[in-house]
Design a protein around this motif. Sequence first.
Motif, mmCIF file in Angstrom:
data_model
loop_
_atom_site.group_PDB
_atom_site.id
_atom_site.type_symbol
_atom_site.label_atom_id
_atom_site.label_comp_id
_atom_site.label_asym_id
_atom_site.label_seq_id
_atom_site.Cartn_x
_atom_site.Cartn_y
_atom_site.Cartn_z
ATOM 1 N N ASN A 137 -26.181 34.890 -27.751
ATOM 2 C CA ASN A 137 -25.729 33.898 -27.563
ATOM 3 C C ASN A 137 -26.450 33.115 -26.264
ATOM 4 O O ASN A 137 -25.934 31.402 -26.285
ATOM 5 C CB ASN A 137 -24.122 33.849 -26.931
ATOM 6 C CG ASN A 137 -23.603 34.821 -28.466
ATOM 7 O OD1 ASN A 137 -22.947 34.499 -29.320
ATOM 8 N ND2 ASN A 137 -23.129 36.123 -27.810
ATOM 9 N N GLY A 138 -27.526 33.001 -26.618
ATOM 10 C CA GLY A 138 -28.371 32.073 -25.676
ATOM 11 C C GLY A 138 -28.547 31.982 -23.758
ATOM 12 O O GLY A 138 -28.326 30.976 -23.527
ATOM 13 N N TYR A 139 -28.038 33.150 -23.009
ATOM 14 C CA TYR A 139 -26.996 32.841 -22.379
ATOM 15 C C TYR A 139 -28.268 34.085 -20.865
ATOM 16 O O TYR A 139 -28.126 35.433 -21.524
ATOM 17 C CB TYR A 139 -25.745 32.731 -21.215
ATOM 18 C CG TYR A 139 -25.300 31.485 -21.798
ATOM 19 C CD1 TYR A 139 -25.616 30.057 -21.100
ATOM 20 C CD2 TYR A 139 -24.215 31.239 -23.322
ATOM 21 C CE1 TYR A 139 -24.969 29.034 -21.797
ATOM 22 C CE2 TYR A 139 -24.522 30.179 -24.273
ATOM 23 C CZ TYR A 139 -24.376 29.139 -23.480
ATOM 24 O OH TYR A 139 -23.896 28.081 -23.543
ATOM 25 N N LEU A 140 -29.034 34.244 -20.040
ATOM 26 C CA LEU A 140 -29.102 35.007 -19.227
ATOM 27 C C LEU A 140 -28.165 35.480 -18.137
ATOM 28 O O LEU A 140 -27.987 34.395 -17.303
ATOM 29 C CB LEU A 140 -30.720 34.375 -18.705
ATOM 30 C CG LEU A 140 -31.428 34.296 -19.921
ATOM 31 C CD1 LEU A 140 -33.095 34.351 -19.012
ATOM 32 C CD2 LEU A 140 -31.869 35.168 -20.559
ATOM 33 N N LEU A 141 -27.575 36.431 -18.294
ATOM 34 C CA LEU A 141 -26.413 36.311 -16.819
ATOM 35 C C LEU A 141 -27.269 37.318 -15.440
ATOM 36 O O LEU A 141 -27.805 38.609 -15.962
ATOM 37 C CB LEU A 141 -25.588 37.730 -17.507
ATOM 38 C CG LEU A 141 -24.570 37.907 -17.433
ATOM 39 C CD1 LEU A 141 -23.591 36.893 -17.434
ATOM 40 C CD2 LEU A 141 -23.707 39.531 -18.001
ATOM 41 N N SER A 142 -26.878 36.459 -14.753
ATOM 42 C CA SER A 142 -27.248 37.546 -13.715
ATOM 43 C C SER A 142 -26.179 38.595 -13.331
ATOM 44 O O SER A 142 -25.218 38.255 -13.730
ATOM 45 C CB SER A 142 -27.045 36.286 -12.462
ATOM 46 O OG SER A 142 -26.200 35.834 -12.024
ATOM 47 N N SER A 143 -26.352 39.664 -12.266
ATOM 48 C CA SER A 143 -25.854 40.645 -11.319
ATOM 49 C C SER A 143 -24.765 39.765 -10.289
ATOM 50 O O SER A 143 -23.882 40.229 -10.305
ATOM 51 C CB SER A 143 -26.303 41.452 -10.989
ATOM 52 O OG SER A 143 -27.195 41.147 -10.129
ATOM 53 N N ARG A 144 -24.701 37.971 -10.223
ATOM 54 C CA ARG A 144 -24.391 37.201 -9.289
ATOM 55 C C ARG A 144 -23.008 36.956 -9.516
ATOM 56 O O ARG A 144 -22.658 36.424 -10.863
ATOM 57 C CB ARG A 144 -25.163 36.180 -8.970
ATOM 58 C CG ARG A 144 -24.573 35.477 -7.292
ATOM 59 C CD ARG A 144 -24.992 34.705 -7.002
ATOM 60 N NE ARG A 144 -24.438 34.237 -6.473
ATOM 61 C CZ ARG A 144 -24.123 32.194 -6.088
ATOM 62 N NH1 ARG A 144 -25.377 31.821 -6.140
ATOM 63 N NH2 ARG A 144 -23.641 31.500 -5.331
ATOM 64 N N LYS A 145 -22.020 38.086 -9.070
ATOM 65 C CA LYS A 145 -20.265 38.038 -9.309
ATOM 66 C C LYS A 145 -19.811 36.928 -8.385
ATOM 67 O O LYS A 145 -20.038 36.420 -7.108
ATOM 68 C CB LYS A 145 -19.487 39.591 -9.437
ATOM 69 C CG LYS A 145 -18.134 38.999 -9.813
ATOM 70 C CD LYS A 145 -17.569 40.005 -10.075
ATOM 71 C CE LYS A 145 -17.192 40.942 -8.341
ATOM 72 N NZ LYS A 145 -16.630 42.402 -8.846
ATOM 73 N N ILE A 146 -19.466 35.411 -9.418
ATOM 74 C CA ILE A 146 -19.473 34.734 -8.655
ATOM 75 C C ILE A 146 -17.324 33.664 -8.360
ATOM 76 O O ILE A 146 -16.602 33.342 -7.504
ATOM 77 C CB ILE A 146 -19.536 33.219 -8.570
ATOM 78 C CG1 ILE A 146 -19.457 33.058 -10.448
ATOM 79 C CG2 ILE A 146 -21.197 33.030 -8.427
ATOM 80 C CD1 ILE A 146 -20.216 31.880 -10.702
ATOM 81 N N GLY A 147 -16.555 34.969 -9.438
ATOM 82 C CA GLY A 147 -14.373 35.352 -9.173
ATOM 83 C C GLY A 147 -14.529 36.505 -9.736
ATOM 84 O O GLY A 147 -14.963 36.994 -10.835
ATOM 85 N N SER A 148 -13.100 36.867 -9.964
ATOM 86 C CA SER A 148 -12.682 38.139 -10.831
ATOM 87 C C SER A 148 -11.062 37.460 -11.059
ATOM 88 O O SER A 148 -10.541 37.115 -10.180
ATOM 89 C CB SER A 148 -13.261 38.569 -10.454
ATOM 90 O OG SER A 148 -12.333 39.521 -8.615
ATOM 91 N N GLY A 149 -10.574 38.460 -12.125
ATOM 92 C CA GLY A 149 -9.213 37.764 -12.500
ATOM 93 C C GLY A 149 -9.291 39.517 -12.452
ATOM 94 O O GLY A 149 -9.367 39.972 -12.420
ATOM 95 N N ALA A 150 -7.844 38.705 -12.780
ATOM 96 C CA ALA A 150 -7.329 40.759 -13.197
ATOM 97 C C ALA A 150 -7.343 40.874 -14.598
ATOM 98 O O ALA A 150 -7.686 42.473 -14.472
ATOM 99 C CB ALA A 150 -5.297 40.528 -13.941
ATOM 100 N N PHE A 151 -8.140 40.321 -15.251
ATOM 101 C CA PHE A 151 -9.147 40.775 -16.878
ATOM 102 C C PHE A 151 -9.814 40.190 -16.696
ATOM 103 O O PHE A 151 -10.862 40.408 -18.223
ATOM 104 C CB PHE A 151 -8.090 41.174 -17.725
ATOM 105 C CG PHE A 151 -6.109 41.189 -17.611
ATOM 106 C CD1 PHE A 151 -6.087 42.470 -18.053
ATOM 107 C CD2 PHE A 151 -5.957 40.030 -17.607
ATOM 108 C CE1 PHE A 151 -5.311 43.323 -17.394
ATOM 109 C CE2 PHE A 151 -4.321 41.105 -17.070
ATOM 110 C CZ PHE A 151 -3.817 42.028 -17.406
ATOM 111 N N SER A 152 -10.696 40.120 -16.585
ATOM 112 C CA SER A 152 -11.641 38.659 -15.754
ATOM 113 C C SER A 152 -12.750 38.692 -14.637
ATOM 114 O O SER A 152 -12.177 39.317 -13.960
ATOM 115 C CB SER A 152 -11.801 37.171 -15.847
ATOM 116 O OG SER A 152 -10.726 36.927 -15.035
#
Length: 275
Positions: A24-39
């Motif tokens: 979809n045109g994005y390069l996902l990095s492994s740097r997690k910057i947030g989290s929630g219950a299902f996200s």
Amino acid sequence: MKGSARQKLDQLNFMEQVRECRDNGYLLSSRKIGSGAFSKVYLAYATHERLRHNPKLASDLRGKRHAMVAIKIISTAEAPVEFSQKFLPREISSLNATYKHLNVVQLYETYQNSRRSYLVLELAARGDLLEHINSVSDHRCRPGLEEDEARGLFWQLVSAVAHCHSSGIVHRDLKCENILLDDRGLLKLSDFGFANRSGLKNSLLSTFCGSVAYTAPEILMSKKYNGEQADLWSLGIILYAMVTGKLPFKERQPHRMLHLMRQGPTFRPGMSPGW
């Protein structure tokens, strides 16, 4: 599931998400910057191809002079049906309705499949307001922000919330953790998972939302409430946290919170009378 098996499954899932983002045109990095219950929220980069095909994204990132975004990945396969069918659509609708305000985090686009939904969001690289308050407090060796800084940030927050209300959106989860700062120090209101359209001006809501420490007394008493007024109560709690470095009322049980509210907050000596 054993730890090693769980870790391997997580790695496979992440690689699948990397592929889906790339498609979809994005390069996902492994740097997690947030989290929630299902996200989970990751730092990502928009490709030149994506920038050519998304004018909204290209326009905003041109002003920022970088190609970084935040991608929120929601596991709709694991989330309850109510979350996927009610709260997630409300979050997307609210972000679309409040688009183009400087102090509301921007939603650039969404995409999804049978297992996940992806929200491509404006990056606020300096973390949340709670982290900022704690960092400044440690540096000053005194709890809270300087009053001038608190005043400037609070003005931006009020502007964002007023824009939401004028667009018919009540946030219902205003708290320091849902307020972000970008690399220029600008405040960005985020996390519209509990947001709702207020409808008629004097219509009342009944769903208990948000964190107890920021919740208006009428909600704690299980009464129907005005969403805009409940947001205003939360703003007062946030302002208190900014200038004192702590919450005015802190109890887990609603009835104990109500008792503290009746007593009223305390302020340290030396605070200017304007507060």
